[in-house]
Write an enzyme that holds these catalytic residues in place. Structure first.
Site, PDB file in Angstrom:
ATOM      1  CG  ASP A  30      -2.041   0.799   1.058  1.00 24.33           C
ATOM      2  OD1 ASP A  30      -3.288   0.693   0.939  1.00 24.33           O
ATOM      3  OD2 ASP A  30      -1.789   2.259   1.096  1.00 24.33           O
ATOM      4  CG  HIS A 100      -8.742  -2.864  -2.425  1.00 23.78           C
ATOM      5  ND1 HIS A 100      -9.608  -1.999  -3.195  1.00 23.78           N
ATOM      6  CD2 HIS A 100      -8.332  -2.361  -1.150  1.00 23.78           C
ATOM      7  CE1 HIS A 100      -9.810  -1.094  -2.360  1.00 23.78           C
ATOM      8  NE2 HIS A 100      -9.217  -1.036  -1.042  1.00 23.78           N
ATOM      9  CG  HIS A 102      -6.974  -2.701   3.304  1.00 18.57           C
ATOM     10  ND1 HIS A 102      -6.111  -1.707   2.955  1.00 18.57           N
ATOM     11  CD2 HIS A 102      -8.069  -2.693   2.565  1.00 18.57           C
ATOM     12  CE1 HIS A 102      -6.970  -0.626   2.564  1.00 18.57           C
ATOM     13  NE2 HIS A 102      -8.273  -1.162   2.223  1.00 18.57           N
TER      14      HIS A 102
HETATM   15  P1  AMP Z   1      -9.567   1.586   0.512  1.00 15.20           P
HETATM   16  O1  AMP Z   1      -9.768   2.887   1.178  1.00 15.20           O
HETATM   17  O2  AMP Z   1     -10.236   0.304   1.155  1.00 15.20           O
HETATM   18  O3  AMP Z   1     -10.423   1.831  -0.890  1.00 15.20           O
HETATM   19  O4  AMP Z   1      -8.255   1.352   0.044  1.00 15.20           O
HETATM   20  C1  AMP Z   1      -7.460   1.896  -0.861  1.00 15.20           C
HETATM   21  C2  AMP Z   1      -6.054   1.884  -0.587  1.00 15.20           C
HETATM   22  O5  AMP Z   1      -5.383   1.769  -1.992  1.00 15.20           O
HETATM   23  C3  AMP Z   1      -5.627   2.908   0.452  1.00 15.20           C
HETATM   24  O6  AMP Z   1      -4.840   2.240   1.443  1.00 15.20           O
HETATM   25  C4  AMP Z   1      -4.522   3.602  -0.488  1.00 15.20           C
HETATM   26  O7  AMP Z   1      -3.350   4.061   0.196  1.00 15.20           O
HETATM   27  C5  AMP Z   1      -4.226   2.583  -1.671  1.00 15.20           C
HETATM   28  N1  AMP Z   1      -3.514   3.081  -2.814  1.00 15.20           N
HETATM   29  C6  AMP Z   1      -4.148   3.804  -3.600  1.00 15.20           C
HETATM   30  N2  AMP Z   1      -3.575   4.183  -4.602  1.00 15.20           N
HETATM   31  C7  AMP Z   1      -2.464   3.216  -4.565  1.00 15.20           C
HETATM   32  C8  AMP Z   1      -1.339   3.090  -5.391  1.00 15.20           C
HETATM   33  N3  AMP Z   1      -1.216   3.884  -6.627  1.00 15.20           N
HETATM   34  N4  AMP Z   1      -0.514   1.967  -5.168  1.00 15.20           N
HETATM   35  C9  AMP Z   1      -0.751   1.421  -3.936  1.00 15.20           C
HETATM   36  N5  AMP Z   1      -1.731   1.693  -3.125  1.00 15.20           N
HETATM   37  C10 AMP Z   1      -2.532   2.460  -3.370  1.00 15.20           C
END
Ligand code: AMP
Ligand code: ZN
Length: 114
Positions: A30, A100, A102
């Protein structure tokens, strides 16, 4: 979906720190980690939210969970413990609308989450 950031990672158009690749899923670190280890596992195929998953996605949902456990082993916190989370829609805290998992570990996580 060309406007989806995770589809763009799958396509190799956006860089990511890849941990694991299979035929069906991808795992990467992340960008904004909430624990010493914080990875995301995504299906290669776009599914927006858990609400959009259907009977035909049963196998891919299993793949996400199994890849999550494999990521925990790779990152070294499988035995100490970790948490897998899928946020859904605004009240669930979802910000990226490509489903996704986590995988958070490397510290003691509190419960209940905020
Ligand atoms: P959610 O809030 O559950 O939709 O999680 C989305 C996650 O994606 C967050 O923890 C962000 O930090 C992560 N995120 C967003 N863009 C990227 C990226 N380009 N590469 C890696 N993680 C990302
Ligand atoms: Zn997508």
């Amino acid at each position: 979906m060309s406007d989806c950031v995770f589809c763009r990672i799958v396509a190799g158009e956006i860089p990511a720190r890849i941990i694991l690749k299979t035929d069906t899923v991808l795992a990467f670190h992340d960008l904004n980690p909430q624990a010493p280890g914080h990875a995301l596992v995504i299906p290669r195929r776009h599914i927006a939210t858990l609400n959009d998953a259907s009977e035909s996605d049963r196998a891919i949902l299993g793949d996400l969970m199994l890849a999550g456990a494999e990521v925990a082993r790779i990152l070294g916190f499988a035995e100490s413990g970790y948490r897998t989370v899928t946020n859904c829609n605004p009240d669930g805290g979802q910000t990226v609308y490509h489903i996704h998992l986590h995988v958070l570990g490397g510290r003691r996580l509190s419960w209940p989450p905020g």
